[in-house]
Design an enzyme around this catalytic site. Sequence first.
Site, short mmCIF file in Angstrom:
data_model
loop_
_atom_site.label_atom_id
_atom_site.label_comp_id
_atom_site.label_asym_id
_atom_site.label_seq_id
_atom_site.Cartn_x
_atom_site.Cartn_y
_atom_site.Cartn_z
N CYS A 1 -11.13 3.32 -0.64
CA CYS A 1 -9.79 3.75 -0.24
C CYS A 1 -9.47 2.96 1.02
O CYS A 1 -10.33 2.82 1.90
CB CYS A 1 -9.80 5.25 0.05
SG CYS A 1 -8.29 5.82 0.83
N THR A 2 -8.24 2.45 1.09
CA THR A 2 -7.91 1.56 2.21
C THR A 2 -7.95 2.25 3.58
O THR A 2 -7.98 1.58 4.60
CB THR A 2 -6.52 0.94 1.99
OG1 THR A 2 -5.62 1.99 1.63
CG2 THR A 2 -6.55 -0.12 0.93
N HIS A 3 -7.93 3.58 3.57
CA HIS A 3 -7.98 4.29 4.86
C HIS A 3 -9.40 4.39 5.42
O HIS A 3 -9.58 4.63 6.61
CB HIS A 3 -7.44 5.71 4.70
CG HIS A 3 -5.95 5.77 4.65
ND1 HIS A 3 -5.21 5.17 3.66
CD2 HIS A 3 -5.07 6.36 5.49
CE1 HIS A 3 -3.93 5.40 3.89
NE2 HIS A 3 -3.82 6.12 4.98
N GLY B 1 -2.84 9.32 -3.78
CA GLY B 1 -4.14 9.73 -4.35
C GLY B 1 -4.17 11.09 -5.01
O GLY B 1 -5.05 11.36 -5.83
N ASP C 1 0.86 -1.19 0.00
CA ASP C 1 0.00 0.00 0.00
C ASP C 1 0.89 1.23 0.00
O ASP C 1 2.09 1.16 0.31
CB ASP C 1 -0.93 0.01 1.23
CG ASP C 1 -1.86 1.22 1.24
OD1 ASP C 1 -2.25 1.69 0.15
OD2 ASP C 1 -2.19 1.72 2.33
N SER C 2 0.30 2.38 -0.27
CA SER C 2 1.06 3.63 -0.20
C SER C 2 1.44 3.94 1.25
O SER C 2 2.36 4.71 1.49
CB SER C 2 0.22 4.76 -0.77
OG SER C 2 -1.03 4.80 -0.12
N CYS D 1 -4.07 -1.18 -2.24
CA CYS D 1 -4.19 0.27 -2.38
C CYS D 1 -5.09 0.49 -3.59
O CYS D 1 -4.80 0.03 -4.70
CB CYS D 1 -2.81 0.88 -2.64
SG CYS D 1 -2.84 2.63 -3.04
N ASN D 2 -6.21 1.18 -3.36
CA ASN D 2 -7.16 1.40 -4.46
C ASN D 2 -6.53 2.24 -5.56
O ASN D 2 -6.75 1.98 -6.75
CB ASN D 2 -8.41 2.10 -3.92
CG ASN D 2 -9.24 1.19 -3.05
OD1 ASN D 2 -10.17 0.57 -3.52
ND2 ASN D 2 -8.91 1.09 -1.77
N THR D 3 -5.77 3.26 -5.15
CA THR D 3 -5.19 4.17 -6.14
C THR D 3 -4.21 3.41 -7.04
O THR D 3 -4.28 3.50 -8.27
CB THR D 3 -4.49 5.33 -5.41
OG1 THR D 3 -5.43 5.94 -4.53
CG2 THR D 3 -3.98 6.36 -6.37
N GLU E 1 -5.19 9.01 8.97
CA GLU E 1 -3.76 9.04 9.31
C GLU E 1 -3.54 9.69 10.68
O GLU E 1 -2.63 9.33 11.41
CB GLU E 1 -2.99 9.86 8.27
CG GLU E 1 -2.71 9.12 6.99
CD GLU E 1 -1.58 8.10 7.14
OE1 GLU E 1 -0.63 8.34 7.88
OE2 GLU E 1 -1.69 7.04 6.49
N1 DGL Z 1 -3.98 3.77 -0.09
C1 DGL Z 1 -4.67 4.78 -0.85
C2 DGL Z 1 -5.92 4.15 -1.50
O1 DGL Z 1 -6.40 3.11 -1.09
C3 DGL Z 1 -5.07 5.95 0.03
C4 DGL Z 1 -3.94 6.80 0.51
C5 DGL Z 1 -3.17 7.50 -0.59
O2 DGL Z 1 -3.69 8.44 -1.22
O3 DGL Z 1 -2.02 7.11 -0.80
O4 DGL Z 1 -6.42 4.71 -2.44
#
Ligand code: DGL
Length: 275
Positions: A192-194, A48, A15-16, A78-80, A158
């Site tokens: 989004c994973t967050h 993102g 993930d990011s 990570c969705n992005t 975060e």
């Molecule tokens: N992990 C990213 C997602 O799931 C969210 C955080 C980011 O923007 O890096 O899209």
Amino acid sequence: MTDHNDKRLPIGVFDSGVGGLTVLKAIREALPGENLIYLGDTARLPYGTKSPASIARYATQATAKLQQQGIKMLVVACNTASAVALQALREQMRPIPVLGVIEPGALAAVAACPGGAHLVLATEATVRLGAYSRAIAARDPAAQTREQACEMLVSLAEEGWTSGTIADAIVERYLNEAVQGSFTATSIILGCTHFPLLHESIAAIAGRDVQVVDSAQTTAVAVAGLLQDSAALNDSRQAGNLRLLATDGVTRFARVGGQFLGETLTAEDVELVDL
Ligand code: DGL
């Protein structure tokens, strides 16, 4: 050269930042015998708001790092990165299987609300690419999808501000923005994973008639299915081990990541790596 057919090899999860730990947690619960290695690219978070070219470059480098460790499967948690680079990462990892989080999320939403009106909450980059809209339309042509960028929800998660008046006010503002016009959501996809950390606030503001869909569980089910189909499930009776890697800020990773993972972490639990 590692033999990627070795069942004891870890599943790589990327993930990011720390958000993908929500997916890792679901995989660990579903497959407790699997060894896992997680990489959070905290030095370059958030993805993102970046351009597709930068996101693709970062995702390629993170994937290469996990590939070097020897993994039997990669989960792009990570969705992005899934929206921008999944196909390129599949090419990079071939023949090792690569799974993103968008397909499982779309599947979960369509199963929860057939013919429904789905509101996807995601990052700017994910929304721009419309990957959820396409994945849902491919499975359920009768469904409607609207995507809403919610960058501030990443910061709230975060910061650990996931409940209370500030979180609620920001969630409400985004939901109001998204449902203007004739669109009435039957499901909200946490794209989004967050965002699973804000599940309660989102569900409370959306109201009882709206299903909140989180892709973590469906991703874990997809991981199990893929390993099963390729006879790669680790059949050891022992609990698998977990390695955590981050590209910056191991102390912060431990503090915030512990909330995502649902356990206490210290900086010593996290290895600092460079890509
Ligand atoms: N992990 C990213 C997602 O799931 C969210 C955080 C980011 O923007 O890096 O899209």
